[in-house]
Design an enzyme around this catalytic site. Sequence first.
Site, PDB file in Angstrom:
ATOM      1  N   ASP A  49     -22.319  11.353   4.391  1.00 53.63           N
ATOM      2  CA  ASP A  49     -23.666  10.780   4.304  1.00 53.63           C
ATOM      3  C   ASP A  49     -23.643   9.358   3.764  1.00 53.63           C
ATOM      4  OD1 ASP A  49     -25.035  12.927   5.200  1.00 53.63           O
ATOM      5  OD2 ASP A  49     -25.548  13.720   3.226  1.00 53.63           O
ATOM      6  N   LYS A  71     -28.285   6.914   8.308  1.00 50.81           N
ATOM      7  CA  LYS A  71     -28.881   5.706   8.888  1.00 50.81           C
ATOM      8  C   LYS A  71     -27.812   4.648   9.099  1.00 50.81           C
ATOM      9  CE  LYS A  71     -33.552   5.925   7.144  1.00 50.81           C
ATOM     10  NZ  LYS A  71     -33.700   6.584   5.860  1.00 50.81           N
ATOM     11  N   MET A 186     -35.455  10.466  -5.089  1.00 56.78           N
ATOM     12  CA  MET A 186     -36.129   9.919  -3.898  1.00 56.78           C
ATOM     13  C   MET A 186     -37.566   9.488  -4.223  1.00 56.78           C
ATOM     14  SD  MET A 186     -34.737  12.530  -0.977  1.00 56.78           S
ATOM     15  CE  MET A 186     -34.707  14.035  -1.929  1.00 56.78           C
TER      16      MET A 186
HETATM   17  N1  SAH Z   1     -27.534  15.702  -3.420  1.00 52.29           N
HETATM   18  C1  SAH Z   1     -27.811  14.483  -4.146  1.00 52.29           C
HETATM   19  C2  SAH Z   1     -29.245  14.040  -3.977  1.00 52.29           C
HETATM   20  C3  SAH Z   1     -29.579  13.658  -2.564  1.00 52.29           C
HETATM   21  S1  SAH Z   1     -31.226  13.100  -2.414  1.00 52.29           S
HETATM   22  C4  SAH Z   1     -27.457  14.708  -5.621  1.00 52.29           C
HETATM   23  O1  SAH Z   1     -27.219  15.838  -6.032  1.00 52.29           O
HETATM   24  O2  SAH Z   1     -27.380  13.720  -6.353  1.00 52.29           O
HETATM   25  C5  SAH Z   1     -31.009  11.361  -2.496  1.00 52.29           C
HETATM   26  C6  SAH Z   1     -31.518  10.833  -3.811  1.00 52.29           C
HETATM   27  O3  SAH Z   1     -30.585  11.104  -4.842  1.00 52.29           O
HETATM   28  C7  SAH Z   1     -31.706   9.331  -3.872  1.00 52.29           C
HETATM   29  O4  SAH Z   1     -32.913   8.937  -3.279  1.00 52.29           O
HETATM   30  C8  SAH Z   1     -31.712   9.111  -5.353  1.00 52.29           C
HETATM   31  O5  SAH Z   1     -32.929   9.521  -5.920  1.00 52.29           O
HETATM   32  C9  SAH Z   1     -30.647  10.087  -5.800  1.00 52.29           C
HETATM   33  N2  SAH Z   1     -29.325   9.468  -5.907  1.00 52.29           N
HETATM   34  C10 SAH Z   1     -28.198   9.863  -5.289  1.00 52.29           C
HETATM   35  N3  SAH Z   1     -27.155   9.100  -5.660  1.00 52.29           N
HETATM   36  C11 SAH Z   1     -27.639   8.198  -6.555  1.00 52.29           C
HETATM   37  C12 SAH Z   1     -27.068   7.149  -7.315  1.00 52.29           C
HETATM   38  N4  SAH Z   1     -25.769   6.847  -7.249  1.00 52.29           N
HETATM   39  N5  SAH Z   1     -27.879   6.450  -8.146  1.00 52.29           N
HETATM   40  C13 SAH Z   1     -29.182   6.743  -8.257  1.00 52.29           C
HETATM   41  N6  SAH Z   1     -29.781   7.713  -7.553  1.00 52.29           N
HETATM   42  C14 SAH Z   1     -29.021   8.442  -6.712  1.00 52.29           C
END
Ligand code: SAH
Length: 283
Positions: A49, A71, A186
Amino acid sequence: MNTNPLPSGDWPTLEQGWVWLCGAGPGDPGLLTLHALNALRQADVIVYDALVDKRILDWAGPHTTLEYAGKRGGKPSAKQRDISLRLVELAKQGKRVLRLKGGDPFVFGRGGEEGQTLVQHGIPIRIIPGISAGIGGLAYAGIPVTHRDVNQSVTFVTGHDQSGETPSSLNWKAISDGSQVLVIYMGMKHMERISAELLNAGRAADEPCAVVTSATTPDQQVLETTLGNMVADIETAGLTPPAIVCIGKSVLMRQALDWAAMAKGQAPRNTDPLGRGRPAESA
Ligand code: SAH
C-alpha cells in the site's frame, strides 16, 4: 538486499499459494516485526500500500516482484475488490504472496475484508500484526496512548467511511462521553466537522490535542494545539496527511516524554506536566 539472518528459531515458511496479510508498522523500518522480515525474505510477490515505507521494501529478496496497490499519478485508488481478487489470482498462480499494509492490517486497514475474500476462495492465509500508527506513531511523538493519571480507556476513530465522508454512523456524543482519549485516523480532510462535533458534544475547547504527521519517518512533524484551535493551527502549519490526531490530556505528557527532542540534546520542557508529582513507586 540486506542479508542479516533472523535470530535463530523456527520461522514459518511462506508456502506457494499462500497469502500472508502483514502489517509493516507506521514507517520506521525498525518497527517491523521479525515475522514481517521473515515474510519479506520469502515472498515471490509483495502487494503493498501507499503507506508502506519504501525503505522496508528494500528488505525484500532479490527475486521478489513488487506490486503497488494504491493511488498513483493521480489515478484513483485500486478498488478494494480488485486488490482482493488480485491476491486470489496470484495465490492461484502458485505464488508466495505477501500483502503488506501500513501499520496493523486489522486497524482501519481492510485486512479483515481481504482475508475473508481469500478464505472464501479457498486460499490459506496467515495474519502478521503490525504496530499501528495510532499507538506507535503517538509513542514516537512522546505521547502515551494510555496514562494512568489520564485515561482508563481510549477510542480509535476513523474520520472517513466507505464513501469518503465523515462517518455519519458515528455517535459523536457517545464517543465524546465514552473515553478521555480519542485517537483519530484519516481525520485531516474532515477535521473541521470532527472538532465541531466534539465541541458540540461537550469536549472543552482548551482540551489538549496533537497532530502527528508522517509519524516515525524522517518527515515526522508534531503539532501541539487545542481542540478549539486545531483546525486553524493545522492550516497555519501547513500539515498534510498521513496524520494521527490525539485528543486528550495524555498529549501533555509530551512535555516530559519528547524523547526525539532529548536525543537532540534538549532538556524535557516539564517533568511533571499533569502536576501529580512523582509517579507512585508501587503498582
Ligand atoms: N492500518 C493502519 C491505518 C490505515 S488507515 C495502521 O494500523 O496504522 C490510514 C491512516 O492511518 C492515515 O490516514 C493516518 O491517519 C494513519 N497513519 C498511518 N501511518 C501513519 C503515519 N506514519 N503517520 C501518521 N499517521 C499515519
